[in-house]
Scaffold this motif. Structure first.
Motif, PDB file in Angstrom:
ATOM      1  N   GLY A 201      22.312 -76.032 -15.520  1.00  0.00           N
ATOM      2  CA  GLY A 201      21.558 -77.155 -14.991  1.00  0.00           C
ATOM      3  C   GLY A 201      22.269 -78.000 -13.956  1.00  0.00           C
ATOM      4  O   GLY A 201      21.900 -79.158 -13.754  1.00  0.00           O
ATOM      5  N   GLN A 202      23.232 -77.439 -13.242  1.00  0.00           N
ATOM      6  CA  GLN A 202      24.002 -78.211 -12.263  1.00  0.00           C
ATOM      7  C   GLN A 202      23.651 -77.870 -10.825  1.00  0.00           C
ATOM      8  O   GLN A 202      24.002 -78.608  -9.905  1.00  0.00           O
ATOM      9  CB  GLN A 202      25.499 -77.979 -12.480  1.00  0.00           C
ATOM     10  CG  GLN A 202      26.014 -78.429 -13.834  1.00  0.00           C
ATOM     11  CD  GLN A 202      25.869 -79.919 -14.031  1.00  0.00           C
ATOM     12  OE1 GLN A 202      26.269 -80.723 -13.182  1.00  0.00           O
ATOM     13  NE2 GLN A 202      25.276 -80.311 -15.147  1.00  0.00           N
ATOM     14  N   HIS A 203      22.993 -76.748 -10.599  1.00  0.00           N
ATOM     15  CA  HIS A 203      22.662 -76.305  -9.245  1.00  0.00           C
ATOM     16  C   HIS A 203      21.156 -76.063  -9.153  1.00  0.00           C
ATOM     17  O   HIS A 203      20.545 -75.592 -10.112  1.00  0.00           O
ATOM     18  CB  HIS A 203      23.415 -75.013  -8.898  1.00  0.00           C
ATOM     19  CG  HIS A 203      24.891 -75.091  -9.133  1.00  0.00           C
ATOM     20  ND1 HIS A 203      25.762 -75.692  -8.248  1.00  0.00           N
ATOM     21  CD2 HIS A 203      25.661 -74.657 -10.172  1.00  0.00           C
ATOM     22  CE1 HIS A 203      26.994 -75.623  -8.727  1.00  0.00           C
ATOM     23  NE2 HIS A 203      26.960 -74.998  -9.883  1.00  0.00           N
ATOM     24  N   PHE A 204      20.577 -76.353  -7.984  1.00  0.00           N
ATOM     25  CA  PHE A 204      19.136 -76.222  -7.806  1.00  0.00           C
ATOM     26  C   PHE A 204      18.834 -75.488  -6.507  1.00  0.00           C
ATOM     27  O   PHE A 204      19.558 -75.600  -5.518  1.00  0.00           O
ATOM     28  CB  PHE A 204      18.485 -77.610  -7.839  1.00  0.00           C
ATOM     29  CG  PHE A 204      18.761 -78.327  -9.137  1.00  0.00           C
ATOM     30  CD1 PHE A 204      18.027 -78.046 -10.274  1.00  0.00           C
ATOM     31  CD2 PHE A 204      19.809 -79.235  -9.227  1.00  0.00           C
ATOM     32  CE1 PHE A 204      18.311 -78.672 -11.479  1.00  0.00           C
ATOM     33  CE2 PHE A 204      20.107 -79.869 -10.427  1.00  0.00           C
ATOM     34  CZ  PHE A 204      19.354 -79.581 -11.557  1.00  0.00           C
ATOM     35  N   THR A 205      17.749 -74.730  -6.529  1.00  0.00           N
ATOM     36  CA  THR A 205      17.432 -73.842  -5.418  1.00  0.00           C
ATOM     37  C   THR A 205      16.886 -74.622  -4.215  1.00  0.00           C
ATOM     38  O   THR A 205      16.814 -75.849  -4.229  1.00  0.00           O
ATOM     39  CB  THR A 205      16.424 -72.773  -5.855  1.00  0.00           C
ATOM     40  OG1 THR A 205      15.164 -73.403  -6.147  1.00  0.00           O
ATOM     41  CG2 THR A 205      16.918 -72.029  -7.095  1.00  0.00           C
TER      42      THR A 205
ATOM     43  N   SER B 116      16.859 -73.436 -11.299  1.00  0.00           N
ATOM     44  CA  SER B 116      18.305 -73.627 -11.374  1.00  0.00           C
ATOM     45  C   SER B 116      18.982 -72.342 -11.852  1.00  0.00           C
ATOM     46  O   SER B 116      18.699 -71.862 -12.958  1.00  0.00           O
ATOM     47  CB  SER B 116      18.624 -74.768 -12.351  1.00  0.00           C
ATOM     48  OG  SER B 116      20.010 -74.902 -12.552  1.00  0.00           O
TER      49      SER B 116
ATOM     50  N   TYR C 170      13.393 -78.519  -1.721  1.00  0.00           N
ATOM     51  CA  TYR C 170      13.876 -79.322  -2.845  1.00  0.00           C
ATOM     52  C   TYR C 170      14.480 -80.623  -2.318  1.00  0.00           C
ATOM     53  O   TYR C 170      15.239 -80.623  -1.345  1.00  0.00           O
ATOM     54  CB  TYR C 170      14.940 -78.552  -3.621  1.00  0.00           C
ATOM     55  CG  TYR C 170      15.532 -79.321  -4.786  1.00  0.00           C
ATOM     56  CD1 TYR C 170      15.005 -79.189  -6.061  1.00  0.00           C
ATOM     57  CD2 TYR C 170      16.597 -80.192  -4.597  1.00  0.00           C
ATOM     58  CE1 TYR C 170      15.537 -79.899  -7.133  1.00  0.00           C
ATOM     59  CE2 TYR C 170      17.138 -80.909  -5.655  1.00  0.00           C
ATOM     60  CZ  TYR C 170      16.605 -80.762  -6.920  1.00  0.00           C
ATOM     61  OH  TYR C 170      17.127 -81.477  -7.965  1.00  0.00           O
TER      62      TYR C 170
END
Length: 354
Positions: A24-28, A162, A50
């Motif tokens: 849950g630390q990176h998002f597309t 994520s 995003y």
């Protein structure tokens, strides 16, 4: 089916190292948005870059907590396909949560289509390393600006993605769990059966104290007698006692997990007796003393299977299977993750190809 407008961002983000993915630390690069008002219903579905969302300070979600969410995963397979695991169950549960919080229901088929479309837009973000996946977070919030305790008239549904590794830093190593006896999370008739944001806010205090004491999670007991096991903060829980697998029954305060349901079906197909019933910590402790407590494991979308090596209850330490993963826990993990990634035949038709 509504047309989804797609706006592709020009400045694509740098993808994280697949070998060091935190949960849950990176998002597309993109997200899905869908608006609701009482005049138009659900409208204007779109995929956009995003980024931050705009809310008025009086948005009702900020004051009265009308917010629900789901957790799903997409998996790369060796033959280049992308699979979802029982996604319709998540859509059904999202509507169940909507009904409990007086949020307008969604068209389950359309939202699943929107999720698949978003995944295709950002499919290069799906990691391929062992134990990795693309976590999918659909959620709905009340956006109407109003200070009044009632159901809102305006909402927004969002889906963000994520890339993730293991939920717990221990991976598949057994975790230590503190049995909570001071705080309560949910009660029958409350929000325990809904995947509502407030449920998780109610767990944070106990979770913080457990981590400070060296435990990965909290095991909640019933709010009335504080005697019967309910669920772990982010998982349902199972106990293997003298060959029988026992899990707390869905009593009106426990979330009906998709992985929980899958585990019960698998075990039943394997000829292993499963009991859904009330189980007390006294019974578990007695099984520990009698050396019949064979395995304990949690189940959930994030962790899949999380073996439990220790329970700490009432100043008593309960060590399970010498702190090692059990044979059944390993078999269940291998089977579920194998189906999810296309390595094990999906005879139960649980997966959906994107």
């Amino acid at each position: 089916m509504k047309d989804i407008q797609i706006s592709i961002r020009e400045d694509l983000k740098q993808k994280p190292d697949q070998d060091h993915l935190e949960f849950g630390q990176h998002f597309t690069d993109h997200m899905f948005l869908f608006d609701y008002n009482s005049e138009q219903g659900w409208h204007d579905p779109r995929i956009v870059p995003y980024g931050p969302i705009v809310l008025e300070p009086a948005a009702m979600v900020l004051h009265y907590g009308q917010a629900v969410f789901e957790g799903m995963k997409a998996f790369n397979t060796n033959n280049g396909n992308v699979l979802l695991f029982r996604p319709q169950k998540n859509m059904e549960r999202l509507n169940q949560s909507n009904r409990r919080l007086e949020i307008p229901e969604i068209d389950e088929e359309f939202i699943l289509h929107a999720i698949q479309t978003l995944i295709n837009v950002d499919k290069e973000w799906i990691p391929s390393g062992k134990g990795t996946s693309l976590y999918i977070r659909p959620f709905i919030i009340a956006t109407e600006p109003c200070l009044g305790v009632r159901a809102a008239h305006n909402y927004q549904l969002l889906v963000i993605l994520s890339p993730v590794g293991a939920y717990y830093s221990e991976g598949l190593e057994p975790v230590k769990i503190n049995v909570e006896s001071s705080y309560s999370r949910a009660v029958r008739g409350g929000l325990g059966t809904a995947k509502a944001a407030g449920n998780y806010a109610a767990s944070i205090k106990a979770q913080t104290e457990a981590k400070e004491a060296g435990y990965s999670q909290v095991l909640w007991l019933d709010a009335l007698e504080r005697k019967y096991v309910e669920e772990v903060g982010s998982m349902n829980i199972f106990f293997k006692i003298n060959g029988t697998v026992i899990t707390p029954e869905l009593n009106g305060s426990i979330l009906a997990g998709v992985t929980r349901d899958s585990i019960i079906e698998l075990l039943t197909n394997w000829g292993i007796t499963v009991e859904e019933r009330r189980i007390s910590m006294d019974e578990i402790y007695q099984a520990h003393k009698d050396h019949t407590l064979e395995e304990v494991f949690g189940t959930g979308t994030a962790a899949v299977i999380s073996p439990v090596g220790e329970l700490f209850w009432d100043d008593r330490q309960i060590i399970i299977n010498d702190g090692c993963i059990g044979e059944l826990s390993q078999q269940l993990y291998d089977t579920i993750t194998g189906i999810q990634t296309g390595m094990v035949p999906d005879t139960l038709q649980w997966t959906v190809q994107v």
